[in-house]
Design a protein around this motif. Structure first.
Motif, short mmCIF file in Angstrom:
data_model
loop_
_atom_site.label_atom_id
_atom_site.label_comp_id
_atom_site.label_asym_id
_atom_site.label_seq_id
_atom_site.Cartn_x
_atom_site.Cartn_y
_atom_site.Cartn_z
N VAL A 1 0.84 -1.19 0.00
CA VAL A 1 0.00 0.00 0.00
C VAL A 1 0.88 1.25 0.00
N PHE A 2 0.46 2.26 -0.75
CA PHE A 2 1.17 3.53 -0.87
C PHE A 2 0.21 4.66 -0.55
N LYS A 3 0.78 5.81 -0.20
CA LYS A 3 -0.04 6.99 0.12
C LYS A 3 0.47 8.19 -0.66
N CYS A 4 -0.43 8.84 -1.41
CA CYS A 4 -0.07 10.08 -2.08
C CYS A 4 0.06 11.20 -1.06
N GLY A 5 1.00 12.11 -1.30
CA GLY A 5 1.15 13.27 -0.43
C GLY A 5 2.14 13.04 0.68
N PRO A 6 2.29 14.04 1.56
CA PRO A 6 3.33 14.01 2.59
C PRO A 6 2.89 13.42 3.93
N ASP A 7 1.67 12.93 4.00
CA ASP A 7 1.08 12.50 5.28
C ASP A 7 1.84 11.35 5.92
N TYR A 8 1.93 11.37 7.26
CA TYR A 8 2.54 10.28 8.02
C TYR A 8 1.52 9.35 8.66
N LEU A 9 0.33 9.86 8.96
CA LEU A 9 -0.63 9.11 9.77
C LEU A 9 -1.26 7.96 8.99
N ASP A 10 -1.81 8.25 7.81
CA ASP A 10 -2.42 7.19 7.01
C ASP A 10 -1.42 6.07 6.69
N PRO A 11 -0.17 6.41 6.30
CA PRO A 11 0.79 5.33 6.06
C PRO A 11 1.02 4.43 7.26
N GLY A 12 0.92 5.00 8.47
CA GLY A 12 1.06 4.18 9.66
C GLY A 12 -0.02 3.11 9.75
N TYR A 13 -1.24 3.45 9.35
CA TYR A 13 -2.35 2.48 9.34
C TYR A 13 -2.08 1.38 8.31
N HIS A 14 -1.65 1.78 7.14
CA HIS A 14 -1.42 0.79 6.09
C HIS A 14 -0.24 -0.12 6.43
N SER A 15 0.79 0.45 7.04
CA SER A 15 1.94 -0.37 7.46
C SER A 15 1.51 -1.39 8.50
N GLN B 1 4.91 3.38 1.62
CA GLN B 1 5.73 4.45 1.06
C GLN B 1 4.86 5.64 0.66
N ASN B 2 5.37 6.84 0.86
CA ASN B 2 4.72 8.05 0.35
C ASN B 2 5.10 8.26 -1.12
N LEU B 3 4.15 8.73 -1.90
CA LEU B 3 4.39 9.12 -3.30
C LEU B 3 3.92 10.56 -3.44
N ASP B 4 4.87 11.48 -3.55
CA ASP B 4 4.53 12.90 -3.58
C ASP B 4 5.26 13.55 -4.76
N GLY C 1 1.30 17.98 -7.90
CA GLY C 1 1.09 17.58 -6.51
C GLY C 1 -0.23 16.88 -6.25
N SER C 2 -0.99 16.60 -7.28
CA SER C 2 -2.32 15.99 -7.09
C SER C 2 -2.26 14.47 -7.22
N THR C 3 -3.34 13.82 -6.80
CA THR C 3 -3.48 12.39 -7.01
C THR C 3 -3.57 12.08 -8.50
N ALA C 4 -4.23 12.96 -9.26
CA ALA C 4 -4.34 12.75 -10.71
C ALA C 4 -2.97 12.68 -11.36
N ILE D 1 -0.45 -7.35 -5.55
CA ILE D 1 -1.19 -6.17 -5.95
C ILE D 1 -0.70 -4.98 -5.14
N SER D 2 -0.65 -3.82 -5.77
CA SER D 2 -0.29 -2.58 -5.08
C SER D 2 -1.49 -1.64 -5.08
N ILE D 3 -1.79 -1.09 -3.92
CA ILE D 3 -2.90 -0.16 -3.77
C ILE D 3 -2.34 1.20 -3.38
N ILE D 4 -2.76 2.24 -4.08
CA ILE D 4 -2.34 3.60 -3.76
C ILE D 4 -3.54 4.37 -3.23
N GLU D 5 -3.41 4.93 -2.05
CA GLU D 5 -4.46 5.82 -1.53
C GLU D 5 -4.13 7.26 -1.91
#
Length: 459
Positions: free
Chosen positions: A41-55, A63-66, A108-111, A88-92
């Motif tokens: 699982v990956f997270k778009c943007g600089p956030d730390y909290l959501d990646p902690g849940y996915h980890s 990993q963050n993807l920004d 800087g967008s998800t798009a 499978i890889s999931i990106i939030e």
């Protein structure tokens, strides 16, 4: 050499913040894991909290993807590398699909990430209180930028299965992949602008089982897997065979409930340049490990200030470490810990390390949020004057300095949307602390220079 790499993948986005992207990603992950699939699982943007849940859920670092912090090449290489070994890889996504640095561009967008990685994209829409309007919103999103590979929609916060049937009947000819009913009692608690830090007390087995079962009942999992497998191969540089470097430098990483906001890419770059990372807890450990440098990341030291203050043995060891002129680097919560004291939201004061002459004062309102670019104005443990790198700020505290001595400052910080700069980057001898969460993909020389500083001052 460029090669084609097949990675089944999907991206979960929405119409904005609060549409349930993180919960949906967790639910889908658990459902796919129950089918025996290995999920990254990956997270778009600089956030730390959501990646902690996915980890926590995957047992693998999220990993963050920004796009702004990392650039296209680093986003692609990080995604390809961290997807290895997964089925499978999931990106939030972050915020809404098209929300980025500017209302008039996709940077800087998800798009932007969806295009760079050619990820089949699923959009969550808050369907509460609507029927045919769902179709209008979905049509607008689909047609806004046809280059974004949108492959389906999910109706969230439904009233019932009948509600889902109405939306499916009224929808545009794109797959409605299911939906979730409202379930506030199984939601994850929030703090500030996001979720509380992940842990077994938050991500309980009961909650995770609930969302897994809900996914199996309410989502078309077979169709979602079909969509993920339709992703085209990614064009990426062949992995460079890196000669194993001698681990001649040991860096201590503060990591526990008080300090856990780090970008995994920063750790990877430290290891790539020859550092051995040794993790320790400022809350629990009474002795420092034998290391050549220290790295204090962000977190919530204000919530654990009393425990940090009472750990006198470790406090004295860190002070002695600083007095030996071995390098110490700190970000945000780490800066607060290195300050003279922390004043929490209730007005209580707790003594900290006193390595930076200032008091960290918590407030009820956000003090700073957003991307910044740093330009160093003098030599630091991160390298010579004139170095530039990018980062992010998110804080509810201010540092009240005991004096405004020019020698204390080493950074000029410019917010992304402003030409004005502020002075920051507090330095005392070989201690460097800042509110900026730096992403070292923006300048790979930074971790190399930090390691070189640690080597120079080895005792």
């Amino acid at each position: 050499m460029i090669q084609e790499i097949k990675i089944p993948r999907i991206l979960i986005s929405g119409t904005g913040s609060g549409t349930g992207k993180t919960t949906f990603t967790i639910a889908l992950t658990k459902a796919l894991q129950s089918r025996g699939l290995k999920v990254s699982v990956f997270k778009c943007g600089p956030d730390y909290l959501d990646p902690g849940y996915h980890s926590f859920v995957t047992g693998k670092t999220c990993q963050n993807l920004d796009g702004w912090l990392m650039g296209k090449e680093s986003v692609i290489s990080s995604f390809v590398s961290a997807s290895q070994g997964s089925d499978i890889s999931i990106i939030e996504g972050v915020m809404g699909l098209f929300d980025g640095h500017s209302p008039n561009g996709e940077a800087g967008s998800t798009a932007e990430i969806a295009k760079w990685l050619q990820v089949p994209t699923i959009i969550l829409i808050d369907a509460s209180g609507m029927a045919a309007t769902f179709s209008a919103i979905a049509s607008g999103i689909k047609n806004h930028d046809p280059q974004v590979p949108i492959q389906g929609f999910v109706a969230n916060f439904l009233g019932s299965k009948s509600h889902l049937s109405i939306i499916e009947t009224a929808s545009i000819p794109l797959p409605i992949l299911g939906g979730f009913p409202k379930s506030y009692e199984h939601s994850f608690p929030e703090r500030h602008l996001g979720l509380r830090s992940a842990g077994p007390d938050i991500l309980t087995e009961e909650k995770l089982s609930f969302w897994k079962n809900l996914s199996e009942e309410w989502l078309d999992l077979n169709k979602i897997l079909e969509i993920s497998n339709s992703a085209p191969p990614i064009l990426s540089e062949s992995p460079t065979i890196v000669q194993e470097k001698t681990k001649d430098c040991k860096i201590g990483i503060a990591y526990d409930e008080a300090f856990h906001f780090y970008y995994e890419e920063n750790f990877k770059k430290l290891r790539d340049y020859g550092a051995e990372l040794i993790f320790f807890s400022p809350l629990k450990d009474t002795k420092l490990p034998e290391v050549d440098g220290l790295y204090f990341g962000g977190g919530y030291p204000e919530l654990f200030a009393e425990r940090l203050e009472k750990n006198k043995n470790l406090t004295e060891e860190i002070r002695s470490f600083a007095n030996s002129e071995r390098p110490i680097y700190a970000e945000c919560g780490g800066l607060m810990y290195l300050s003279s004291e922390i004043q929490n939201i209730e007005g209580q004061n707790f003594s900290m390390l006193g390595l930076i002459p200032g008091r960290a004062v918590m407030g009820p309102k956000l003090k700073s949020l957003g991307y910044v670019e740093v330009h160093t104005e003098k030599r630091t443990i991160l390298g010579e004057a004139g170095i530039r790198f990018r980062g992010h700020q998110f804080r509810y505290s201010d540092l009240i300095l005991e004096n405004e001595d020019d020698s204390l400052f080493s950074y000029h910080i410019r917010k992304r949307k402003s030409e004005q700069t502020t002075r920051e980057g507090y330095t005392v001898s070989n201690v460097l602390a800042s509110y900026v969460h730096a992403h070292w993909a923006s300048n790979p020389e930074i971790p190399k220079n930090f390691i070189d500083s640690c080597r120079r001052f080895k005792v």
